[in-house]
Each structure stands twice: as structure tokens, then as C-alpha cells.
Design an enzyme around this catalytic site. Structure first.
Site, short mmCIF file in Angstrom:
data_model
loop_
_atom_site.label_atom_id
_atom_site.label_comp_id
_atom_site.label_asym_id
_atom_site.label_seq_id
_atom_site.Cartn_x
_atom_site.Cartn_y
_atom_site.Cartn_z
N ASN A 158 0.82 -1.21 0.00
CA ASN A 158 0.00 0.00 0.00
C ASN A 158 0.85 1.26 0.00
O ASN A 158 0.52 2.25 -0.66
CB ASN A 158 -0.93 0.01 1.21
CG ASN A 158 -2.11 -0.94 1.04
OD1 ASN A 158 -2.48 -1.29 -0.07
ND2 ASN A 158 -2.70 -1.36 2.14
N GLU A 191 -8.42 -0.22 5.53
CA GLU A 191 -7.91 0.96 4.83
C GLU A 191 -6.66 0.63 4.02
O GLU A 191 -5.84 -0.18 4.44
CB GLU A 191 -7.59 2.07 5.83
CG GLU A 191 -8.81 2.64 6.55
CD GLU A 191 -9.72 3.43 5.63
OE1 GLU A 191 -9.27 3.87 4.56
OE2 GLU A 191 -10.90 3.60 5.99
N CYS A 192 -6.52 1.31 2.88
CA CYS A 192 -5.34 1.11 2.05
C CYS A 192 -4.21 2.07 2.42
O CYS A 192 -3.11 1.98 1.89
CB CYS A 192 -5.70 1.30 0.58
SG CYS A 192 -6.18 2.99 0.16
N GLY A 193 -4.49 3.01 3.33
CA GLY A 193 -3.46 3.94 3.78
C GLY A 193 -3.63 5.35 3.26
O GLY A 193 -3.07 6.29 3.81
N LEU A 194 -4.42 5.54 2.20
CA LEU A 194 -4.58 6.86 1.60
C LEU A 194 -5.13 7.88 2.58
O LEU A 194 -4.82 9.06 2.51
CB LEU A 194 -5.50 6.79 0.38
CG LEU A 194 -4.92 6.18 -0.89
CD1 LEU A 194 -5.96 6.17 -1.99
CD2 LEU A 194 -3.68 6.94 -1.34
#
Length: 245
Positions: free
Chosen positions: A130, A236-239
Site C-alpha cells: 500500500n 484501509e489502504c493507507g490513503l
């Protein structure tokens, strides 16, 4: 009166007080009124991020009604579903979007040679994946476009992390504005139906959330929504995780 163009110069208490006070006011506005207020009062450059996911056209449609040429940032990991790439092409042409595409600096093929298939290496591998494919390109987008205000279509009921956000947030020293933050699924469905908006083609195949092809699965009875992404290890993907920036 707080000068919003110099957020760096505000004290921590000034930032907190402004966000607290303004969110109380924004809570009683419609999404259209919120966007209008933000475009008028929050500093440019403004951008909108979109995943071009299942119901992504709601935030896109709301925004371009008021700012037709707003830069729409999409992060192309190189691992999106073929249906997603077709959907992006279709919607970009149909709505005449000012699309800004950002990609990882290391290609997907080179990453696999260097690191292997990171998504198969547990939570640690997924975190690195990610960071390489989503967070780093987003950091570059914010810097290259000189962004001061970031619009996004996040909603509080999508994950635990998102439930801690508000309509108006400060993401490092960038304003992050979430006009449909408090919308429920019925509001999304009603808006989509009323304006006859396109829905991602994978919705008909049981997907309720769409990310990369190898870390997204269709929803099945008895599952939590979070289990459709990243094998249930994270949502969450981190964005939108502040600690990533």
C-alpha cells in the site's frame, strides 16, 4: 478572523477551535451547501480524489456541478480490475473530467521481481504494498499539484478509522473536506437513482467495495464489509491514514 491561507502559522488550539466550530455549522448544511462553502472559503488548489469504486459517482457528480474543472486524482496501482479501467475511461469521457493519474515509481512487474507478491505476505507485506502503490503516489499528487484542500467521498460508516473523521479535517497542513461524510446507504442509493448515475459494473457481481484485483472479493452473506478487502486483515489502504503522511 483566521487566515486559512496560512494554516502553518496557526497554533494547535487555533486549528482545533476552527475545526470544532466550523464542523458544528457544516453539520446542518446539505452536501451541496457544504461544497459551496468549501470552494469559497478553503484555500486552493482544490482537488477531488476518486477510487472510481461502486458508488463513486455521487461525490464526482456533486463536485463537478459546482467546479467543472476540479482536478480529479486517481491512483493507478497497476492492479485495478479491468472493469475499473473501463469504468474510468467511460466516466471520464462522459463527464469530461479533468483527470490526474498518479502511479507508483516502481512498476508492478519490477515490484514483483524485487519483493515478490507482497499481498501474499501477511499484514507486513500488505502495508509495504500500500505504501508503494497508493500512499507514495498520493503524496506526490499533493505535492506536484500544490494542494491546499482535498475533497473526498469518505463516509463515517465505512470503517473505524473513518468514523473518527469529521466533515472538515486537517490532514497535516492540508484541509480535507468530506461533504457526504454523514450520508447513509439509502441517501447514496436515492441520489444515484434520482440522477441516474452510473454504478461500477462489478456491483452486479456482488462487490460492495472495489480496490485492487488480488485484495478484493465479493460480499457474501455473513461477511463484514471489511472482510471484502485485504483478506480481512485491514480495511484501509493507507490513503486516508494520517500517520502515513
Amino acid at each position: 478572523m483566521i487566515n486559512l491561507n496560512n494554516v502553518n502559522n496557526l497554533t494547535l488550539n487555533e486549528k482545533k477551535n476552527f475545526l470544532y466550530t466550523q464542523n458544528i455549522i457544516l453539520k446542518n448544511m446539505s452536501a451541496k451547501e457544504r461544497i459551496s462553502w468549501a470552494l469559497e472559503n478553503l484555500p486552493g488548489v482544490h482537488i477531488l480524489t476518486s477510487s472510481f469504486g461502486i458508488h463513486s459517482l455521487v461525490s464526482l457528480h456533486l463536485m463537478i456541478q459546482q467546479k467543472k474543472d476540479i482536478p480529479v486524482v486517481i491512483i493507478d496501482t497497476g492492479y485495478l480490475f479491468p472493469e475499473t479501467y473501463h469504468f474510468i475511461d467511460k466516466i471520464s469521457k462522459k463527464l469530461e473530467l479533468n483527470l490526474k493519474i498518479f502511479r507508483p515509481k516502481i512498476s508492478s512487474a519490477w515490484q514483483e521481481v524485487r519483493y515478490g507478491k507482497l499481498w501474499k505476505k501477511g499484514l507486513t507485506g500488505i502495508e509495504l504494498y500500500n505504501n508503494l502503490n497508493k500512499v507514495d503516489p498520493m503524496k506526490r499528487a499533493l505535492k506536484d499539484l500544490s494542494v491546499n484542500t482535498w475533497f473526498a467521498g469518505l463516509r463515517f460508516n465505512q470503517s473505524n478509522i473513518r468514523s473518527s473523521f469529521s466533515i472538515l479535517n486537517l490532514h497535516q497542513n492540508i484541509f480535507k473536506f468530506l461533504p457526504i461524510f454523514d450520508w447513509n446507504q439509502k441517501m447514496i442509493d436515492d441520489y444515484t437513482t434520482y440522477y441516474q448515475l452510473d454504478i461500477h459494473p462489478l456491483y452486479k457481481k456482488g462487490y460492495i467495495s472495489v480496490g485492487d484485483i488480488h485484495t478484493t472479493i465479493p460480499f457474501q452473506s455473513g461477511m463484514l464489509e471489511s472482510e471484502t478487502r485485504f483478506f480481512g486483515l485491514k480495511r484501509e489502504c493507507g490513503l486516508h491514514e494520517k500517520n502515513k503522511y
